[in-house]
Design a protein around this motif. Structure first.
Motif, PDB file in Angstrom:
ATOM      1  N   LEU A  35       0.946  -1.078  -0.043  1.00 25.39           N
ATOM      2  CA  LEU A  35       0.151  -0.072  -0.033  1.00 25.39           C
ATOM      3  C   LEU A  35       0.668   1.140   0.027  1.00 25.39           C
ATOM      4  CD1 LEU A  35      -2.830  -1.063   2.661  1.00 25.39           C
ATOM      5  CD2 LEU A  35      -2.815  -1.268   0.096  1.00 25.39           C
ATOM      6  N   ILE A  36       2.314   1.093   0.268  1.00 26.93           N
ATOM      7  CA  ILE A  36       3.191   2.337  -0.010  1.00 26.93           C
ATOM      8  C   ILE A  36       3.360   2.578  -1.402  1.00 26.93           C
ATOM      9  CG2 ILE A  36       5.253   3.108   1.003  1.00 26.93           C
ATOM     10  CD1 ILE A  36       5.036   1.481   3.371  1.00 26.93           C
ATOM     11  N   VAL A  37       3.177   3.835  -2.005  1.00 28.80           N
ATOM     12  CA  VAL A  37       3.456   4.255  -3.303  1.00 28.80           C
ATOM     13  C   VAL A  37       4.292   5.140  -3.390  1.00 28.80           C
ATOM     14  CG1 VAL A  37       1.253   3.230  -4.142  1.00 28.80           C
ATOM     15  CG2 VAL A  37       1.300   5.422  -3.054  1.00 28.80           C
ATOM     16  N   GLU A  38       4.566   6.018  -2.354  1.00 30.42           N
ATOM     17  CA  GLU A  38       5.347   7.267  -2.294  1.00 30.42           C
ATOM     18  C   GLU A  38       6.824   6.655  -2.401  1.00 30.42           C
ATOM     19  OE1 GLU A  38       7.486  10.642  -2.225  1.00 30.42           O
ATOM     20  OE2 GLU A  38       5.133  10.603  -2.317  1.00 30.42           O
ATOM     21  N   PRO A  39       7.754   7.177  -3.398  1.00 26.54           N
ATOM     22  CA  PRO A  39       9.018   6.602  -3.451  1.00 26.54           C
ATOM     23  C   PRO A  39       9.866   6.846  -2.377  1.00 26.54           C
ATOM     24  CG  PRO A  39       8.315   7.607  -5.528  1.00 26.54           C
ATOM     25  CD  PRO A  39       7.113   7.936  -4.619  1.00 26.54           C
ATOM     26  N   ARG A  40       9.830   8.090  -1.693  1.00 26.57           N
ATOM     27  CA  ARG A  40      10.645   8.257  -0.570  1.00 26.57           C
ATOM     28  C   ARG A  40      10.345   7.599   0.811  1.00 26.57           C
ATOM     29  NH1 ARG A  40       9.509  14.517   0.907  1.00 26.57           N
ATOM     30  NH2 ARG A  40       7.377  13.857   0.315  1.00 26.57           N
ATOM     31  N   GLU A  41       8.864   7.032   0.832  1.00 24.84           N
ATOM     32  CA  GLU A  41       8.791   6.153   1.915  1.00 24.84           C
ATOM     33  C   GLU A  41       9.112   4.812   1.678  1.00 24.84           C
ATOM     34  OE1 GLU A  41       4.566   5.163   4.714  1.00 24.84           O
ATOM     35  OE2 GLU A  41       4.220   6.341   2.939  1.00 24.84           O
ATOM     36  N   ARG A  42       9.284   4.384   0.330  1.00 21.07           N
ATOM     37  CA  ARG A  42       9.803   3.223   0.359  1.00 21.07           C
ATOM     38  C   ARG A  42      10.971   3.223   0.366  1.00 21.07           C
ATOM     39  NH1 ARG A  42       6.005  -0.396  -1.883  1.00 21.07           N
ATOM     40  NH2 ARG A  42       7.666  -1.586  -2.484  1.00 21.07           N
ATOM     41  N   GLU A  43      11.903   4.124  -0.027  1.00 21.53           N
ATOM     42  CA  GLU A  43      13.174   4.275   0.399  1.00 21.53           C
ATOM     43  C   GLU A  43      13.417   4.391   1.864  1.00 21.53           C
ATOM     44  OE1 GLU A  43      14.541   7.938  -1.556  1.00 21.53           O
ATOM     45  OE2 GLU A  43      14.631   7.147  -3.621  1.00 21.53           O
ATOM     46  N   ALA A  44      12.512   5.096   2.757  1.00 19.24           N
ATOM     47  CA  ALA A  44      12.819   4.798   4.031  1.00 19.24           C
ATOM     48  C   ALA A  44      12.755   3.562   4.592  1.00 19.24           C
ATOM     49  CB  ALA A  44      11.765   5.889   4.753  1.00 19.24           C
ATOM     50  N   LEU A  45      11.653   2.654   4.139  1.00 19.47           N
ATOM     51  CA  LEU A  45      11.224   1.465   4.549  1.00 19.47           C
ATOM     52  C   LEU A  45      12.521   0.556   4.189  1.00 19.47           C
ATOM     53  CD1 LEU A  45       9.363  -0.733   5.502  1.00 19.47           C
ATOM     54  CD2 LEU A  45       8.387  -0.968   3.523  1.00 19.47           C
ATOM     55  N   ALA A  46      13.096   0.458   3.026  1.00 16.99           N
ATOM     56  CA  ALA A  46      14.215  -0.085   2.577  1.00 16.99           C
ATOM     57  C   ALA A  46      15.471   0.038   3.611  1.00 16.99           C
ATOM     58  CB  ALA A  46      14.730   0.259   1.210  1.00 16.99           C
ATOM     59  N   ALA A  47      15.602   1.559   4.012  1.00 20.01           N
ATOM     60  CA  ALA A  47      16.454   1.661   4.958  1.00 20.01           C
ATOM     61  C   ALA A  47      16.579   1.190   6.068  1.00 20.01           C
ATOM     62  CB  ALA A  47      16.745   3.277   4.974  1.00 20.01           C
ATOM     63  N   MET A  48      15.055   1.139   6.599  1.00 23.60           N
ATOM     64  CA  MET A  48      14.670   0.645   8.115  1.00 23.60           C
ATOM     65  C   MET A  48      15.034  -1.033   7.791  1.00 23.60           C
ATOM     66  SD  MET A  48      10.906   0.501   9.902  1.00 23.60           S
ATOM     67  CE  MET A  48      10.869   2.009  10.202  1.00 23.60           C
ATOM     68  N   ASN A  49      14.752  -1.761   6.962  1.00 21.77           N
ATOM     69  CA  ASN A  49      14.743  -3.149   6.846  1.00 21.77           C
ATOM     70  C   ASN A  49      16.394  -3.338   6.722  1.00 21.77           C
ATOM     71  OD1 ASN A  49      12.498  -5.053   6.426  1.00 21.77           O
ATOM     72  ND2 ASN A  49      12.042  -3.269   5.016  1.00 21.77           N
ATOM     73  N   LEU A  50      17.108  -2.720   6.300  1.00 26.07           N
ATOM     74  CA  LEU A  50      18.603  -2.694   6.214  1.00 26.07           C
ATOM     75  C   LEU A  50      19.164  -2.739   7.684  1.00 26.07           C
ATOM     76  CD1 LEU A  50      21.324  -2.892   4.882  1.00 26.07           C
ATOM     77  CD2 LEU A  50      21.514  -0.432   4.470  1.00 26.07           C
ATOM     78  N   ALA A  51      18.676  -1.512   8.625  1.00 26.82           N
ATOM     79  CA  ALA A  51      19.190  -1.515   9.757  1.00 26.82           C
ATOM     80  C   ALA A  51      18.621  -2.588  10.536  1.00 26.82           C
ATOM     81  CB  ALA A  51      18.571  -0.232  10.445  1.00 26.82           C
TER      82      ALA A  51
END
Length: 871
Positions: A70-86
């Motif tokens: 449900l997340i479509v905003e690119p900035r929010e998806r980038e933030a989620l990717a960074a969260m998963n990395l951490a």
């Protein structure tokens, strides 16, 4: 980038959402479920920004990943990717590699289109971490696919070197060692650390590098190396890691290059400063110092220094490989083999925690070989080898699986009484007789082939096939390109020398005295430096040499010394072998009565080893010497039909953990130590963050011990009744524990807060997302206690296979706790009896004194004295 979060009172909102989840979650359509998780994730993310806690980070990542579609905003998806990395890196630090792999893959899935251009560092790191976890999990195809992406997207030499380092590890696992070396050569050239090319100059370059390292180390005290400065150059640190990755493949296919690599790591560390892999460089140099220079004491000192250096630098990921190298290639020449087994045990535990499957597999192989060499009971070793085979096959470590198959086949041949006298092991596992030689002849399989040929050599010798023993020994030596660098290599020399000295061989072959002398000289050196491992072998070789030279009196003395030395140092197999050879010596000289004694000892020794086929061979060939021993041996062992059928071992790292745990708690009678070992084992086996042990006392459960991984310590007592914690201050889900105690059925909750059976538990409502594992401990049908574990890192932390294995652990724990309690009660009773006896002795002494006093008063003399006084 901070994730968006709708304003709301967080505590109230979470309680409302959890209530909806508990009542109606299962009935929601997929889209609405994702919306619920997205809302929960955004609230958890806001909390993690304030609290900076790992648990909040894991919870946010879990829910946001479920709501990611449900997340479509690119900035929010980038933030989620960074969260998963951490979150993935945090999970790896805790040893939860499978959970980390899921998080890294979720991070890759969250990356928006064009992510390598938008946020290259995050995208590259996610793919690299995911590739490493895929390799550690045995998913090699996925690892290679991710590495292909890294190779295409790398922008710098450092990134290309990182991708090459990961691919070298995959190639090593697959046995593609030549490709691994070639790739490492290319990567190191990019970093300005060239390797010598193959050809005449390669050995000269290795010798020059080794001489430079010896000179550099010679100007320093070894302990001063601990204070060397750290390298600030990222290229140097990357080069050290690449050299470390190349050490194992080079040792197998290119020994001179291996020598160069070991010395280059030392020189690079001393020239440019220590990097993250410098401790391994010093350990690799210790390996070379033992193998090439035969400076065993110096090598051992340097190896111990490497361990201390690694402890100071705080790099647990190197712990497994350092101990494997020290135990397999250095300490076997300085300490008893039991010390090597201790190092391998520590390596197995470290490799299990960190996921270093390549060196974990090497630890399995060397453990099996050392136990075989010690003469540990064949059935026990075979059971352990089966567990190791399951582990390395799951990890897809092909070379280790091939080597362990050779050990398994040798054990089968020793134990198979229907094939006594056969010179070839039966077919087993991956290999068949038709294709075996072709597979073992591949250069990349040289190390595994050496194991097969070395063990076949021993089987041939024991079966008196001396021509076969010479042939197998020659094949094994041909694969010892780098010299004698482990215990198995010394075994090849030992059996080759025994074979050359055999009187049966000498009648049909010219005795090669030069070879015998060279072998014996090596054992003389090893026997002086490490008598625990090699003195009895050297004595036996001298005894056989004296017999061959006709020096009977010297031979008699040397045989007895060899037998006694093997016995004192715990080499059951070698004690039996020395007794057999001594018996044959006396028999050949007509001393049959003396031969009877030694042959009976040999027969009994082979039975203790579990080599029933060898014992049967002696019984058939020398029935007049071992008939009585054979009868005793048969009566002392149950028939094979009475033995329980073996069960298939689980094929996972946890299977080894269960084996290790069973050993740890078996026989432990001190309750406090048992509790601590049990909880630590449960956390390691299940991947839990916390573990609690409860015992059933007088119909109620009491909390006896707790281990919190974050705090690191085990809290023991005082015993707290579970009923007294059934309020908002409880530190565990009491309703889950009570349910398991009543039903005696295990529970593994993916997300405890979403299970309607425990919806009112205040601990779960307060704690939010938790994975919980709870197991009943039962002994003879009665509840002994409950084991409780939880993990807040991720949902579904406890999987079906782990539940089954931990259920077996709970059964073992119930027996161990029962025995420990009985032991404590027995000690208490003994102390009470001792106090009663002491009190009884005191009472008897008092009564005796009173009786003596009465007797004195009632005597005639006393009566006369009273009468006179009255007058």
């Amino acid at each position: 980038m901070k994730l968006l979060c709708k304003p709301a009172d967080e505590r109230t909102a979470r309680a409302q959402v959890l209530k909806v989840d508990i009542d109606a979650y299962a009935a929601l359509p997929d889209a609405e479920r994702r919306a619920v998780h997205l809302r929960l994730g955004r609230m958890a993310e806001a909390r993690s920004q304030r609290e900076r806690s790992d648990e909040a980070l894991f919870e946010a990542a879990h829910h946001l990943n479920l709501g990611a579609p449900l997340i479509v905003e690119p900035r929010e998806r980038e933030a989620l990717a960074a969260m998963n990395l951490a979150a993935g890196r945090k999970a790896r630090e805790r040893g939860a590699t499978p959970a980390a792999a899921d998080l890294f893959e979720a991070g890759i899935a969250a990356l928006p289109d064009g992510s390598f251009k938008r946020d290259h560092e995050i995208a590259f790191s996610l793919h690299a971490e995911a590739a490493e976890c895929a390799h550690l999990g045995g998913r090699l195809e996925r690892a290679e696919a991710l590495l292909d992406v890294l190779a295409a997207e790398a922008r710098s030499d450092l990134e290309r070197a990182r991708a090459h380092e990961l691919r070298i590890a995959v190639y090593t696992t697959q046995g593609r060692l030549d490709e691994a070396v070639a790739l490492g050569r290319t990567a190191l050239a990019m970093l300005g650390v060239p390797l010598p090319e193959d050809g005449p100059g390669r050995k000269a370059a290795a010798d020059a590098e080794l001489a430079a390292a010896r000179a550099a180390l010679g100007t320093r005290r070894l302990k001063d190396l601990l204070d060397e400065p750290e390298a600030s150059d990222a290229r140097t640190r990357a080069a050290l890691r690449l050299l470390m990755a190349l050490m194992l493949p080079a040792a197998t296919v290119n020994p001179p290059l291996c020598t160069f690599i070991a010395a280059r790591q030392v020189n690079l560390s001393l020239e440019r400063g220590h990097g993250g892999a410098s401790s391994y460089g010093y350990m690799a140099y210790a390996w070379v110092a033992a193998r090439v220079l035969r400076r065993y004491d110096e090598a051992y000192e340097l190896g111990q220094l490497a361990l201390e250096m690694n402890e100071r630098s705080g790099q647990p990921e190197l712990s497994c490989r350092l101990r494997v190298v020290l135990g397999a290639h250095v300490s076997v020449f300085t300490d008893h083999l039991l010390s090597s087994l201790d190092l391998f045990q520590a390596a197995l535990e470290a490799g299990h925690r960190t996921g270093d499957l390549t060196y974990l597999s090497q630890a399995c192989v060397h453990t099996a070989l050392v136990r075989f060499g010690l003469g540990d009971e064949c059935e026990a070793v075979r059971a352990e080898v089966d567990g190791f085979l399951s582990l390395v096959r799951r990890a897809r470590e092909e070379l280790a699986a091939l080597a362990l198959t050779g050990v398994r086949r040798a054990l089968d041949d020793l134990m198979d009484t229907t094939r006594a006298g056969a010179s070839r092991p039966p077919s087993h596992g991956d290999l068949d007789d038709a294709g075996e030689e072709a597979k073992l002849s591949a250069p990349a399989h040289g190390a595994a082939a050496r194991v097969h040929y070395a063990l076949r050599q021993q089987i041939c010798f024991l079966n008196e096939d001396y021509e076969g023993a010479l042939r197998m020994g020659s094949l094994a030596e041909a694969r010892m390109q780098g010299g004698v660098d482990d215990h198995l290599a010394t075994e090849v020399f030992f059996y080759t020398c025994l074979t050359l000295l055999s009187p049966a061989l000498a009648r049909g072959r010219q005795l090669t005295t030069v070879s015998v002398a060279s072998y014996r000289d090596r054992f003389s050196e090893w026997g002086e430096r490490c008598p625990d491992n090699y003195r009895h072998k050297h004595l036996l070789l001298r005894a056989e040499s004296a017999r061959a030279a006709g020096e009977e009196l010297a031979a008699m003395k040397l045989y007895d010394q060899a037998i006694e030395s093997a016995k004192v140092n715990g080499f059951v197999r070698d004690e039996a072998l020395a007794s057999e050879l001594c018996a044959k010596f006396h028999l050949a000289s007509g001393r049959e009565r003396i031969a009877h004694v030694y042959m009976a000892d040999a027969h009994e020794g082979y039975l203790r080893w579990g080599a029933q086929a060898k014992a049967r061979q002696l019984s058939r060939k020398y029935p007049h010497l071992v008939a009585r021993a054979a009868l005793v041996g048969q009566q002392s062992r149950p028939p094979e039909s009475a033995l329980p059928a073996s069960t298939e071992r689980p094929t996972s790292l946890d299977a080894f953990a269960l084996l290790r745990v069973s050993r740890a708690i078996c026989g432990e009678l001190v309750l406090e130590r048992l509790f601590e070992r049990l909880l630590r084992a449960l956390c390691e086996s299940a991947g839990a963050q916390r573990a609690v042990l409860l015992l059933a006392r007088d119909g109620a459960l009491t909390i006896e011990a707790e281990l919190d991984g974050d705090r690191g310590g085990v809290r023991l007592g005082p015993a707290t009744p579970l009923d007294s914690t059934a309020d908002s201050t409880a530190d565990l889900a009491a309703s889950v524990v009570q349910h398991v105690a009543q039903t005696q059925q295990p529970i593994a909750l993916t997300s405890a807060a979403l299970d309607e059976r425990f919806a009112d538990d205040p601990y779960l409502l307060e704690g939010g997302l938790r994975s919980i594992l709870c197991l009943a401990m039962t002994h003879q049908g009665r509840l002994t206690g409950v084991l409780y574990a939880e993990n807040g890192a991720t949902a579904g932390a406890f999987r079906a296979g782990q539940v089954e294995l931990c259920g077996l652990l709970a059964s073992q724990a119930a027996v161990a706790v029962h025995n420990a309690l009985r032991h404590r009660d027995a000690q208490s009773t003994s102390r009470e009896l001792r106090r009663c006896n002491e009190a009884l002795v005191d009472e008897v002494a008092r009564l005796t004194e009173e009786l003596r006093a009465c007797n004195r008063d009632a005597s005639p003399t006393s009566e006369l004295r009273r009468c006179n006084e009255a007058r």
